[in-house]
Design an enzyme around this catalytic site. Sequence first.
Site, PDB file in Angstrom:
ATOM      1  N   ARG A  21       0.612  -1.100   0.123  1.00 12.47           N
ATOM      2  CA  ARG A  21       0.124  -0.256  -0.026  1.00 12.47           C
ATOM      3  C   ARG A  21       0.891   1.268  -0.020  1.00 12.47           C
ATOM      4  O   ARG A  21       0.349   2.218  -0.055  1.00 12.47           O
ATOM      5  CB  ARG A  21      -0.890   0.137   1.327  1.00 12.47           C
ATOM      6  CG  ARG A  21      -2.055  -0.968   1.094  1.00 12.47           C
ATOM      7  CD  ARG A  21      -3.148  -0.653   2.220  1.00 12.47           C
ATOM      8  NE  ARG A  21      -4.356  -1.111   2.012  1.00 12.47           N
ATOM      9  CZ  ARG A  21      -5.304  -1.145   2.931  1.00 12.47           C
ATOM     10  NH1 ARG A  21      -4.997  -0.626   4.122  1.00 12.47           N
ATOM     11  NH2 ARG A  21      -6.551  -1.562   2.710  1.00 12.47           N
TER      12      ARG A  21
ATOM     13  N   SER B 155      17.832   2.623   1.188  1.00 18.51           N
ATOM     14  CA  SER B 155      17.766   4.098   0.888  1.00 18.51           C
ATOM     15  C   SER B 155      19.042   4.712   0.681  1.00 18.51           C
ATOM     16  O   SER B 155      20.052   4.328   1.494  1.00 18.51           O
ATOM     17  CB  SER B 155      17.191   4.913   1.989  1.00 18.51           C
ATOM     18  OG  SER B 155      17.382   6.166   1.965  1.00 18.51           O
TER      19      SER B 155
ATOM     20  N   CYS C  35      20.420   6.943   2.161  1.00 18.06           N
ATOM     21  CA  CYS C  35      20.924   7.516   3.363  1.00 18.06           C
ATOM     22  C   CYS C  35      21.959   6.657   4.124  1.00 18.06           C
ATOM     23  O   CYS C  35      22.201   7.021   5.073  1.00 18.06           O
ATOM     24  CB  CYS C  35      19.863   8.037   4.362  1.00 18.06           C
ATOM     25  SG  CYS C  35      18.612   6.721   4.951  1.00 18.06           S
TER      26      CYS C  35
ATOM     27  N   TYR D 183      17.631   5.084  11.322  1.00 19.63           N
ATOM     28  CA  TYR D 183      17.070   4.426  10.156  1.00 19.63           C
ATOM     29  C   TYR D 183      18.151   3.852   9.075  1.00 19.63           C
ATOM     30  O   TYR D 183      18.079   2.782   8.517  1.00 19.63           O
ATOM     31  CB  TYR D 183      16.171   5.683   9.465  1.00 19.63           C
ATOM     32  CG  TYR D 183      15.530   5.249   7.949  1.00 19.63           C
ATOM     33  CD1 TYR D 183      14.558   4.404   8.175  1.00 19.63           C
ATOM     34  CD2 TYR D 183      16.121   5.774   6.891  1.00 19.63           C
ATOM     35  CE1 TYR D 183      13.554   3.975   6.891  1.00 19.63           C
ATOM     36  CE2 TYR D 183      15.409   5.164   5.676  1.00 19.63           C
ATOM     37  CZ  TYR D 183      14.287   4.360   5.794  1.00 19.63           C
ATOM     38  OH  TYR D 183      13.449   4.144   4.517  1.00 19.63           O
TER      39      TYR D 183
ATOM     40  N   LYS E 229      18.686  -0.045   7.917  1.00 19.47           N
ATOM     41  CA  LYS E 229      18.821  -0.335   6.537  1.00 19.47           C
ATOM     42  C   LYS E 229      20.053  -1.186   6.308  1.00 19.47           C
ATOM     43  O   LYS E 229      20.239  -2.053   5.454  1.00 19.47           O
ATOM     44  CB  LYS E 229      18.757   0.902   5.841  1.00 19.47           C
ATOM     45  CG  LYS E 229      17.382   1.312   5.751  1.00 19.47           C
ATOM     46  CD  LYS E 229      16.278   0.429   4.897  1.00 19.47           C
ATOM     47  CE  LYS E 229      14.909   1.047   5.007  1.00 19.47           C
ATOM     48  NZ  LYS E 229      13.839  -0.211   4.250  1.00 19.47           N
TER      49      LYS E 229
ATOM     50  N   ARG F 206       2.627  22.320  -0.404  1.00 20.27           N
ATOM     51  CA  ARG F 206       2.587  23.694  -0.029  1.00 20.27           C
ATOM     52  C   ARG F 206       2.139  24.550  -1.409  1.00 20.27           C
ATOM     53  O   ARG F 206       1.785  25.580  -0.972  1.00 20.27           O
ATOM     54  CB  ARG F 206       4.088  24.022   0.468  1.00 20.27           C
ATOM     55  CG  ARG F 206       4.230  23.233   1.786  1.00 20.27           C
ATOM     56  CD  ARG F 206       5.650  24.069   2.405  1.00 20.27           C
ATOM     57  NE  ARG F 206       5.329  25.081   2.539  1.00 20.27           N
ATOM     58  CZ  ARG F 206       6.612  26.011   3.081  1.00 20.27           C
ATOM     59  NH1 ARG F 206       7.861  25.422   2.882  1.00 20.27           N
ATOM     60  NH2 ARG F 206       6.299  27.340   3.104  1.00 20.27           N
TER      61      ARG F 206
ATOM     62  N   ARG G 184      20.133  18.047  -5.256  1.00 20.28           N
ATOM     63  CA  ARG G 184      19.412  16.900  -5.043  1.00 20.28           C
ATOM     64  C   ARG G 184      18.994  15.996  -6.330  1.00 20.28           C
ATOM     65  O   ARG G 184      18.782  16.703  -7.487  1.00 20.28           O
ATOM     66  CB  ARG G 184      18.173  16.843  -4.190  1.00 20.28           C
ATOM     67  CG  ARG G 184      18.560  17.346  -2.727  1.00 20.28           C
ATOM     68  CD  ARG G 184      19.162  16.484  -1.850  1.00 20.28           C
ATOM     69  NE  ARG G 184      19.298  16.925  -0.483  1.00 20.28           N
ATOM     70  CZ  ARG G 184      20.408  17.422   0.080  1.00 20.28           C
ATOM     71  NH1 ARG G 184      21.232  17.753  -0.933  1.00 20.28           N
ATOM     72  NH2 ARG G 184      20.635  17.812   1.415  1.00 20.28           N
TER      73      ARG G 184
HETATM   74  N1  LIG Z   1      10.195   7.444  -0.408  1.00 18.56           N
HETATM   75  C1  LIG Z   1      11.398   7.849  -0.651  1.00 18.56           C
HETATM   76  O1  LIG Z   1      11.702   8.837  -1.110  1.00 18.56           O
HETATM   77  C2  LIG Z   1      12.508   6.636  -0.408  1.00 18.56           C
HETATM   78  C3  LIG Z   1      13.501   6.839  -1.027  1.00 18.56           C
HETATM   79  C4  LIG Z   1      14.574   5.948  -0.965  1.00 18.56           C
HETATM   80  C5  LIG Z   1      14.251   4.715  -0.632  1.00 18.56           C
HETATM   81  N2  LIG Z   1      12.997   4.253   0.028  1.00 18.56           N
HETATM   82  C6  LIG Z   1      12.682   3.056   0.375  1.00 18.56           C
HETATM   83  O2  LIG Z   1      11.638   2.443  -0.401  1.00 18.56           O
HETATM   84  C7  LIG Z   1      10.879   1.518   0.642  1.00 18.56           C
HETATM   85  C8  LIG Z   1       9.419   1.975   0.696  1.00 18.56           C
HETATM   86  O3  LIG Z   1       9.287   3.231   0.894  1.00 18.56           O
HETATM   87  P1  LIG Z   1       7.687   4.164   0.727  1.00 18.56           P
HETATM   88  O4  LIG Z   1       8.204   5.391   0.449  1.00 18.56           O
HETATM   89  O5  LIG Z   1       7.088   3.105  -0.345  1.00 18.56           O
HETATM   90  O6  LIG Z   1       7.196   4.192   2.198  1.00 18.56           O
HETATM   91  P2  LIG Z   1       5.652   4.236   2.591  1.00 18.56           P
HETATM   92  O7  LIG Z   1       4.672   4.852   1.350  1.00 18.56           O
HETATM   93  O8  LIG Z   1       5.580   4.772   3.820  1.00 18.56           O
HETATM   94  O9  LIG Z   1       5.121   2.569   2.354  1.00 18.56           O
HETATM   95  C9  LIG Z   1       5.750   1.774   3.368  1.00 18.56           C
HETATM   96  C10 LIG Z   1       4.642   0.773   3.552  1.00 18.56           C
HETATM   97  O10 LIG Z   1       5.211  -0.350   4.510  1.00 18.56           O
HETATM   98  C11 LIG Z   1       4.027  -0.579   5.517  1.00 18.56           C
HETATM   99  N3  LIG Z   1       4.607  -1.013   6.877  1.00 18.56           N
HETATM  100  C12 LIG Z   1       5.417  -0.122   7.759  1.00 18.56           C
HETATM  101  N4  LIG Z   1       5.609  -0.787   8.692  1.00 18.56           N
HETATM  102  C13 LIG Z   1       4.875  -2.181   8.746  1.00 18.56           C
HETATM  103  C14 LIG Z   1       4.716  -3.241   9.559  1.00 18.56           C
HETATM  104  N5  LIG Z   1       5.255  -3.262  11.028  1.00 18.56           N
HETATM  105  N6  LIG Z   1       4.081  -4.159   9.061  1.00 18.56           N
HETATM  106  C15 LIG Z   1       3.269  -4.427   8.071  1.00 18.56           C
HETATM  107  N7  LIG Z   1       3.453  -3.024   7.054  1.00 18.56           N
HETATM  108  C16 LIG Z   1       4.305  -2.019   7.471  1.00 18.56           C
HETATM  109  C17 LIG Z   1       3.286   0.833   5.502  1.00 18.56           C
HETATM  110  O11 LIG Z   1       2.099   0.608   5.995  1.00 18.56           O
HETATM  111  P3  LIG Z   1       1.228   1.708   6.615  1.00 18.56           P
HETATM  112  O12 LIG Z   1       1.339   2.982   6.250  1.00 18.56           O
HETATM  113  O13 LIG Z   1      -0.182   0.917   7.158  1.00 18.56           O
HETATM  114  O14 LIG Z   1       2.020   1.615   8.351  1.00 18.56           O
HETATM  115  C18 LIG Z   1       3.401   0.972   4.158  1.00 18.56           C
HETATM  116  O15 LIG Z   1       2.412   0.559   3.300  1.00 18.56           O
HETATM  117  C19 LIG Z   1      11.538   1.730   2.119  1.00 18.56           C
HETATM  118  O16 LIG Z   1      12.392   0.863   2.329  1.00 18.56           O
HETATM  119  C20 LIG Z   1      12.241   2.887   1.956  1.00 18.56           C
HETATM  120  O17 LIG Z   1      13.596   2.967   2.601  1.00 18.56           O
HETATM  121  C21 LIG Z   1      11.908   5.258  -0.293  1.00 18.56           C
END
Ligand SMILES: NC(=O)c1ccc[n+]([C@@H]2O[C@H](COP(=O)([O-])OP(=O)(O)OC[C@H]3O[C@@H](n4cnc5c(N)ncnc54)[C@H](OP(=O)(O)O)[C@@H]3O)[C@@H](O)[C@H]2O)c1
Length: 313
Positions: free
Chosen positions: A13, A108, A110, A137, A141, A188, A210
Amino acid sequence: MEKNAKIYVAGHRGMVGSAIVRELKRQGYADIITRTHRELDLCRQAEVEAFFAEEKPEYVFLAAAKVGGIVANSEALADFMYENMMLEMNVIHAAWQHGCKKLEFLGSSCIYPRLAPQPMKESCLLTSELEKTNEAYALAKISGLKYCEFLNKQYGTDYISVMPTNLYGPNDNYHPTHSHVLPALIRRFHEAKESRAASVTCWGDGSPLREFLYVDDLANLCVFLMNNYSGNETVNAGTGKELSIRELTELVAKVVGYEGEILWDTSRPNGTPRKLLDVSKAAQLGWTYRTELEDGIRLAYEDFLHNPVRAER
Ligand SMILES: NC(=O)c1ccc[n+]([C@@H]2O[C@H](COP(=O)([O-])OP(=O)(O)OC[C@H]3O[C@@H](n4cnc5c(N)ncnc54)[C@H](OP(=O)(O)O)[C@@H]3O)[C@@H](O)[C@H]2O)c1
């Protein structure tokens, strides 16, 4: 991956997980298993083991994580470490125990040192100190990535990891204070346009550089790597192109249609001056990004306008 393989996408999701599901479906993969956070809390070891024992997925994309911008990360260091560490260890360990053929772990950029030479190569991991604001974090990771590497070394598994730069796109988190820079700017400028505000004030002086990758491009790379890459070293996911935060704000204002003034509050911190990934490894494997930033921001803004539930998170 065979087209009829059983594939589990953890975090479906979220922004990344939902993009991976879209990409898998687009490529004709039909047997995709998912569980919402409410149905399966990945921090609960017994529940995760029972799920893997029952479903026995052959392939796993681990895109579930507790994710947030600089404010969320620095306010809740303990929570970010505990939840990410627990869910990673539980999922990777249960996948291995129940015979998962291949797992891909999402990290990530970071994880790389605060003062890593730019652009950052995969090999700079653990060469010097981490950035303090997201240390918890990053450590979680790095542990996930290393656990995959150690399973490969000790038990001969084929578990890989990918490290994306800043992502944006459908299903992003637009929380007013706890989101990343690009979705925060979209919100914003949209609100400033709606309220006819004369100006929008941004943090710092706009000089930091960035990089941004559209999330559907990342999903394409994730599926590509599952099919074409094995190895202990991670793979960077980015465009290899950078722009200043000032240029980014101007681009977002243009896409959103905000015509007021953009002011800079230089009493606020700028953050790291430059953060760019070296993407030559993915390029050598035969992959490159497709979506240019302005096109991607247009798609993301469309999603923001039509996906109010997610936008209100
Ligand atoms: N966004 C960025 O810019 C970015 C950049 C680099 C890397 N990433 C990496 O990509 C990955 C996903 O990021 P995203 O941006 O897609 O994050 P996101 O939109 O917040 O999605 C994370 C998902 O994980 C679920 N989740 C979290 N804790 C959980 C748990 N204990 N049990 C079951 N489900 C859980 C969340 O559900 P709920 O919302 O219901 O808690 C959410 O659906 C991460 O590993 C992140 O490090 C993201």
